[in-house]
Design a protein around this motif. Structure first.
Motif, PDB file in Angstrom:
ATOM      1  N   SER A  65      42.495  24.661  75.293  1.00  0.00           N
ATOM      2  CA  SER A  65      43.465  24.485  74.206  1.00  0.00           C
ATOM      3  C   SER A  65      43.669  23.011  73.902  1.00  0.00           C
ATOM      4  O   SER A  65      43.598  22.163  74.783  1.00  0.00           O
TER       5      SER A  65
ATOM      6  N   LYS B 158      34.592  23.147  67.863  1.00  0.00           N
ATOM      7  CA  LYS B 158      35.326  24.353  68.230  1.00  0.00           C
ATOM      8  C   LYS B 158      36.608  23.928  68.921  1.00  0.00           C
ATOM      9  O   LYS B 158      36.604  23.044  69.778  1.00  0.00           O
TER      10      LYS B 158
ATOM     11  N   CYS C  90      38.876  32.139  73.936  1.00  0.00           N
ATOM     12  CA  CYS C  90      38.332  30.790  73.733  1.00  0.00           C
ATOM     13  C   CYS C  90      37.181  30.469  74.677  1.00  0.00           C
ATOM     14  O   CYS C  90      36.563  29.404  74.549  1.00  0.00           O
TER      15      CYS C  90
ATOM     16  N   GLY D  52      43.485  31.478  69.128  1.00  0.00           N
ATOM     17  CA  GLY D  52      42.151  31.775  69.616  1.00  0.00           C
ATOM     18  C   GLY D  52      41.178  30.663  69.300  1.00  0.00           C
ATOM     19  O   GLY D  52      41.561  29.521  69.066  1.00  0.00           O
ATOM     20  N   LEU D  53      39.903  31.020  69.299  1.00  0.00           N
ATOM     21  CA  LEU D  53      38.833  30.058  69.090  1.00  0.00           C
ATOM     22  C   LEU D  53      38.551  29.885  67.600  1.00  0.00           C
ATOM     23  O   LEU D  53      38.287  30.852  66.888  1.00  0.00           O
TER      24      LEU D  53
ATOM     25  N   CYS E  91      40.377  25.470  70.602  1.00  0.00           N
ATOM     26  CA  CYS E  91      41.162  26.624  71.071  1.00  0.00           C
ATOM     27  C   CYS E  91      42.632  26.393  70.727  1.00  0.00           C
ATOM     28  O   CYS E  91      43.222  25.395  71.117  1.00  0.00           O
TER      29      CYS E  91
END
Length: 189
Positions: free
Chosen positions: A187, A91, A182, A35-36, A93
Motif C-alpha cells: 500500500s 502499479k 494487491c 485494491g491493485l 495498492c
C-alpha cells in the motif's frame, strides 16, 4: 547510460503520477475502489531530451543478455514499474482504509490542490520539491472518472532539464483497477 538508471524526468513523472492518483479519492463522490491499480502514463517533452533518454535506456536494455534484461525487468516489476512502447506503468495498492478516508498519502515532497469541476471531473495543481537528484517541478491537469475503477487525465508539468533549462512535459494518464488483491505490491504510505 547505466542499466539501473531511470532519467530524472521519468522519475519525476512517476512521482507525480502517484501524487495524482492520490488526489483521486479526495473529491470523488463514489470512493475509489481499494485494491491493485495500474496507472499508465505517456509523456512528451518540449525539448525531446526525456524521449532520447528513454530510447537510450531501452536500447541499453535491448543490448543486455536475456538473463540481465530479465533481472532488471523483474526488479522493476517488484516495485510495480513497467516501461513499454505505449508508456510507463506503475502499479499501486490502495488499502480499504485509505479509500475510506479519502486521504491517500501523497508522494513525499509533493503538495497538491484538488477541486471538483463537474460530477466526474477533477482539476488539480501540484508542486514537488527537488530531491535525490531530481529537479523541482510543478504542474496542473484534469482527471475524468468513468466510475470507481477507471479514470483518464491530462497534465502539463514544468521542470528543468539536466542542463538546467526550463522544460515542459505533457502527460496523458489512465488508471484502472485490477483486483482486490494487491499481491506483492505494498500500500501507498
Amino acid at each position: 547510460m547505466h542499466p539501473y538508471a531511470i532519467s530524472a524526468l521519468s522519475a519525476t513523472a512517476i512521482a507525480l503520477l502517484l501524487s495524482a492518483a492520490a488526489g483521486v479519492a479526495h473529491a470523488q463522490p463514489q470512493k475509489m475502489r481499494p485494491g491493485l491499480w495500474e496507472n499508465t502514463v505517456s509523456m512528451k517533452s518540449q525539448s525531446g531530451q526525456m524521449e532520447a533518454a528513454m530510447a537510450q535506456m531501452q536500447k541499453s536494455m535491448a543490448s543486455m543478455s536475456p538473463e540481465q534484461r530479465k533481472q532488471i525487468e523483474q526488479m522493476m516489476a517488484q516495485q510495480g514499474v513497467g516501461i513499454g512502447p505505449k508508456g510507463n506503468t506503475v502499479k499501486v495498492c490502495i488499502s480499504p482504509e485509505q479509500a475510506d478516508l479519502d486521504n491517500i498519502p501523497q508522494q513525499e515532497g509533493c503538495t497538491q490542490t484538488v477541486k471538483r469541476t463537474g460530477p466526474s471531473t477533477l482539476a488539480m495543481t501540484f508542486s514537488c520539491k527537488g530531491a535525490a537528484g531530481q529537479p523541482p517541478s510543478s504542474g496542473e491537469g484534469t482527471m475524468t472518472f468513468s466510475g470507481p475503477t477507471a479514470y483518464a487525465g491530462n497534465f502539463k508539468l514544468k521542470t528543468t532539464t539536466a542542463g538546467g533549462k526550463p522544460e515542459l512535459i505533457e502527460m496523458a494518464q489512465t488508471g484502472k483497477w485490477l483486483s482486490a488483491d494487491c499481491g506483492a505490491i505494498k500500500s501507498v504510505r
